[in-house]
Design a protein around this motif. Sequence first.
Motif, PDB file in Angstrom:
ATOM      1  N   PRO A 100     -20.204 -76.750  75.600  1.00 17.78           N
ATOM      2  CA  PRO A 100     -18.929 -77.101  76.301  1.00 17.78           C
ATOM      3  C   PRO A 100     -19.104 -76.695  77.793  1.00 17.78           C
ATOM      4  N   GLN A 101     -19.750 -75.439  78.085  1.00 18.83           N
ATOM      5  CA  GLN A 101     -19.942 -75.121  79.472  1.00 18.83           C
ATOM      6  C   GLN A 101     -21.167 -74.156  79.696  1.00 18.83           C
ATOM      7  N   GLU A 102     -21.626 -73.781  80.665  1.00 22.87           N
ATOM      8  CA  GLU A 102     -22.877 -73.120  81.014  1.00 22.87           C
ATOM      9  C   GLU A 102     -22.526 -71.590  80.954  1.00 22.87           C
ATOM     10  N   ILE A 103     -23.531 -70.865  80.650  1.00 20.65           N
ATOM     11  CA  ILE A 103     -23.374 -69.397  80.344  1.00 20.65           C
ATOM     12  C   ILE A 103     -24.057 -69.006  81.668  1.00 20.65           C
ATOM     13  N   ASN A 104     -23.131 -68.156  82.499  1.00 23.98           N
ATOM     14  CA  ASN A 104     -23.526 -67.519  83.361  1.00 23.98           C
ATOM     15  C   ASN A 104     -24.231 -66.143  83.137  1.00 23.98           C
ATOM     16  N   TYR A 105     -25.557 -66.248  82.996  1.00 28.42           N
ATOM     17  CA  TYR A 105     -26.142 -64.995  82.600  1.00 28.42           C
ATOM     18  C   TYR A 105     -27.143 -64.833  83.757  1.00 28.42           C
ATOM     19  N   ASN A 106     -27.234 -63.760  84.494  1.00 28.71           N
ATOM     20  CA  ASN A 106     -27.957 -63.494  85.533  1.00 28.71           C
ATOM     21  C   ASN A 106     -29.075 -62.693  85.104  1.00 28.71           C
ATOM     22  N   PHE A 107     -30.571 -63.259  85.127  1.00 31.08           N
ATOM     23  CA  PHE A 107     -31.563 -62.791  84.619  1.00 31.08           C
ATOM     24  C   PHE A 107     -31.752 -61.357  85.639  1.00 31.08           C
ATOM     25  N   ASN A 108     -31.449 -61.276  86.843  1.00 33.56           N
ATOM     26  CA  ASN A 108     -31.728 -59.889  87.272  1.00 33.56           C
ATOM     27  C   ASN A 108     -30.501 -58.675  87.270  1.00 33.56           C
ATOM     28  N   THR A 109     -29.821 -58.990  86.426  1.00 38.99           N
ATOM     29  CA  THR A 109     -28.447 -58.162  86.148  1.00 38.99           C
ATOM     30  C   THR A 109     -28.859 -57.240  84.930  1.00 38.99           C
ATOM     31  N   ASP A 110     -28.733 -55.963  84.657  1.00 36.02           N
ATOM     32  CA  ASP A 110     -28.919 -55.001  83.721  1.00 36.02           C
ATOM     33  C   ASP A 110     -27.551 -55.226  82.762  1.00 36.02           C
ATOM     34  N   TYR A 111     -27.356 -55.997  81.681  1.00 35.10           N
ATOM     35  CA  TYR A 111     -26.255 -55.984  81.164  1.00 35.10           C
ATOM     36  C   TYR A 111     -26.173 -54.727  80.197  1.00 35.10           C
ATOM     37  N   GLY A 112     -27.341 -54.242  79.835  1.00 29.80           N
ATOM     38  CA  GLY A 112     -27.236 -53.002  78.692  1.00 29.80           C
ATOM     39  C   GLY A 112     -27.652 -53.800  77.350  1.00 29.80           C
ATOM     40  N   TYR A 113     -27.520 -52.893  76.251  1.00 25.85           N
ATOM     41  CA  TYR A 113     -28.360 -53.218  75.071  1.00 25.85           C
ATOM     42  C   TYR A 113     -27.174 -53.991  74.339  1.00 25.85           C
ATOM     43  N   GLU A 114     -25.897 -53.653  74.418  1.00 28.06           N
ATOM     44  CA  GLU A 114     -24.935 -54.088  73.441  1.00 28.06           C
ATOM     45  C   GLU A 114     -24.862 -55.788  73.836  1.00 28.06           C
ATOM     46  N   VAL A 115     -24.647 -56.073  75.064  1.00 27.43           N
ATOM     47  CA  VAL A 115     -24.392 -57.316  75.618  1.00 27.43           C
ATOM     48  C   VAL A 115     -25.392 -58.041  75.332  1.00 27.43           C
ATOM     49  N   ASN A 116     -26.662 -57.756  75.467  1.00 24.55           N
ATOM     50  CA  ASN A 116     -28.000 -58.554  75.000  1.00 24.55           C
ATOM     51  C   ASN A 116     -27.992 -58.486  73.648  1.00 24.55           C
ATOM     52  N   TYR A 117     -27.545 -57.651  72.640  1.00 26.39           N
ATOM     53  CA  TYR A 117     -27.880 -57.766  71.383  1.00 26.39           C
ATOM     54  C   TYR A 117     -26.635 -58.472  70.738  1.00 26.39           C
ATOM     55  N   LEU A 118     -25.619 -58.519  71.189  1.00 22.64           N
ATOM     56  CA  LEU A 118     -24.493 -59.524  70.525  1.00 22.64           C
ATOM     57  C   LEU A 118     -24.857 -60.927  71.260  1.00 22.64           C
ATOM     58  N   LEU A 119     -25.054 -61.224  72.418  1.00 31.74           N
ATOM     59  CA  LEU A 119     -25.721 -62.513  72.923  1.00 31.74           C
ATOM     60  C   LEU A 119     -26.679 -63.129  72.077  1.00 31.74           C
ATOM     61  N   TYR A 120     -27.724 -62.414  71.683  1.00 32.14           N
ATOM     62  CA  TYR A 120     -28.987 -62.901  71.020  1.00 32.14           C
ATOM     63  C   TYR A 120     -28.450 -63.136  69.636  1.00 32.14           C
ATOM     64  N   ASN A 121     -27.813 -62.363  68.892  1.00 36.21           N
ATOM     65  CA  ASN A 121     -27.204 -62.802  67.587  1.00 36.21           C
ATOM     66  C   ASN A 121     -26.402 -63.842  67.654  1.00 36.21           C
ATOM     67  N   TYR A 122     -25.623 -64.058  68.569  1.00 41.69           N
ATOM     68  CA  TYR A 122     -24.692 -65.235  68.716  1.00 41.69           C
ATOM     69  C   TYR A 122     -25.699 -66.571  68.745  1.00 41.69           C
ATOM     70  N   PHE A 123     -26.598 -66.505  69.562  1.00 38.82           N
ATOM     71  CA  PHE A 123     -27.621 -67.619  69.554  1.00 38.82           C
ATOM     72  C   PHE A 123     -28.258 -67.859  68.152  1.00 38.82           C
ATOM     73  N   VAL A 124     -28.561 -66.716  67.500  1.00 42.53           N
ATOM     74  CA  VAL A 124     -29.213 -67.023  66.052  1.00 42.53           C
ATOM     75  C   VAL A 124     -28.118 -67.513  65.148  1.00 42.53           C
ATOM     76  N   TYR A 125     -26.899 -67.015  65.283  1.00 42.09           N
ATOM     77  CA  TYR A 125     -25.742 -67.514  64.586  1.00 42.09           C
ATOM     78  C   TYR A 125     -25.562 -69.078  64.743  1.00 42.09           C
ATOM     79  N   PHE A 126     -25.245 -69.373  66.147  1.00 45.48           N
ATOM     80  CA  PHE A 126     -25.093 -70.573  66.608  1.00 45.48           C
ATOM     81  C   PHE A 126     -26.080 -71.592  65.899  1.00 45.48           C
ATOM     82  N   GLN A 127     -27.304 -71.251  66.107  1.00 40.64           N
ATOM     83  CA  GLN A 127     -28.364 -72.206  65.429  1.00 40.64           C
ATOM     84  C   GLN A 127     -28.455 -72.470  63.770  1.00 40.64           C
ATOM     85  N   GLU A 128     -27.901 -71.321  63.320  1.00 43.05           N
ATOM     86  CA  GLU A 128     -28.013 -71.406  61.866  1.00 43.05           C
ATOM     87  C   GLU A 128     -26.797 -72.317  61.457  1.00 43.05           C
TER      88      GLU A 128
END
Length: 139
Positions: A100-128
């Motif tokens: 539905p809409q783009e994800i505003n993820y700035n590659f130069n921003t340090d979002y930390g482990y928790e955000v990256n962990y949840l985002l990664y797992n959401y993508f895996v979940y979404f694909q499955e």
Amino acid sequence: MRYILFIIAVSLAVYSCDSTKSAMKGDKISATENDTIRIANDSLEYEIIIIEPGFNSWLVTQPSRGYYGLNYLENKNRFFVSEFNARVRNPQRYSPSLYPQEINYNFNTDYGYEVNYLLYNYFVYFQEKYNQHLPGGRR
């Protein structure tokens, strides 16, 4: 304020309403609360919201926090976000209800482990869940 809005739930909730109607009868508030993950940091001005029926119960079955390194998660998320956003910009080929809409993820921003962990797992979940394949994802 810059946001990483991951409210795919608006469109995905509509998309997946038929499968959750009976489970949500009479208890909409707790079902919504149980399926919502929100992480925000006002000083960095970001927010990630994942509202997806079944995501929390699926997440507990995945490798725990710390299993993947931060660099691994950031690299995977770069590929996934780039591909996801490309699909959002191509509604003739990819369903706007899934993208539905783009994800505003700035590659130069340090979002930390928790955000990256949840985002990664959401993508895996979404694909499955939606039988999608993003390059670099699990099959």
